[in-house]
Motif scaffolding. Structure first.
Motif, PDB file in Angstrom:
ATOM      1  N   ARG A  40       0.831  -1.209   0.000  1.00 36.61           N
ATOM      2  CA  ARG A  40       0.000   0.000   0.000  1.00 36.61           C
ATOM      3  C   ARG A  40       0.863   1.256   0.000  1.00 36.61           C
ATOM      4  O   ARG A  40       0.584   2.221  -0.715  1.00 36.61           O
ATOM      5  N   THR A  43       2.574   1.482  -3.579  1.00 37.53           N
ATOM      6  CA  THR A  43       1.722   1.695  -4.754  1.00 37.53           C
ATOM      7  C   THR A  43       0.670   2.770  -4.553  1.00 37.53           C
ATOM      8  O   THR A  43       0.177   3.330  -5.529  1.00 37.53           O
ATOM      9  N   LYS A  45      -2.306   2.177  -3.560  1.00 37.71           N
ATOM     10  CA  LYS A  45      -3.616   1.552  -3.769  1.00 37.71           C
ATOM     11  C   LYS A  45      -4.083   0.907  -2.469  1.00 37.71           C
ATOM     12  O   LYS A  45      -3.275   0.352  -1.728  1.00 37.71           O
ATOM     13  N   PRO A  46      -5.389   0.947  -2.188  1.00 34.69           N
ATOM     14  CA  PRO A  46      -5.866   0.357  -0.926  1.00 34.69           C
ATOM     15  C   PRO A  46      -5.673  -1.150  -0.843  1.00 34.69           C
ATOM     16  O   PRO A  46      -5.503  -1.693   0.245  1.00 34.69           O
ATOM     17  N   SER A  47      -5.678  -1.841  -1.969  1.00 34.34           N
ATOM     18  CA  SER A  47      -5.490  -3.296  -1.946  1.00 34.34           C
ATOM     19  C   SER A  47      -4.022  -3.691  -1.982  1.00 34.34           C
ATOM     20  O   SER A  47      -3.695  -4.868  -1.835  1.00 34.34           O
ATOM     21  N   THR A  50      -2.525  -5.160  -7.606  1.00 33.22           N
ATOM     22  CA  THR A  50      -3.710  -5.504  -8.394  1.00 33.22           C
ATOM     23  C   THR A  50      -3.894  -7.015  -8.451  1.00 33.22           C
ATOM     24  O   THR A  50      -2.990  -7.784  -8.119  1.00 33.22           O
TER      25      THR A  50
END
Length: 97
Positions: A40, A43, A45-47, A50
């Motif tokens: 996190r 990147t 991103k919350p996940s 990908t």
């Protein structure tokens, strides 16, 4: 295969298959608490990563595990040939777990 650990304890053959789910159960919290926060942060991103990246990592780990299995099987066959146990299906190959 010699399934003994130490001098007295011997792993039952049927329980060797239980190492896979135990490993998964142990590594899910490690993945969730260590890898995902780092991913996190890197990147944004919350996940973390990908689904395509997760699939790619999974395929890579499958390839690595198949390579390791091939190396172990090759060593097992070489040990069986060395001791003359190739055509003896009930013989125990002197190779530790």
């Amino acid at each position: 295969m010699d399934r003994s650990i130490g001098f007295t304890f011997q792993i039952p053959a049927a329980s060797l298959l239980s190492f896979i789910p135990i490993t998964i159960i142990l590594f899910i919290p490690i993945y969730d608490r260590n890898f995902v926060p780092i991913a996190r942060a890197l990147t944004g991103k919350p996940s973390g990563i990908t689904m395509l990246q997760r699939s790619g990592i999974g395929f890579f780990l499958c390839i690595v595990s198949m390579i390791i299995a091939a190396v172990v099987e090759t060593k097992w066959v070489e040990t069986a040939k060395e001791y003359g146990l190739v055509d003896m299906p009930n013989a125990t190959v002197p190779m530790k777990v």
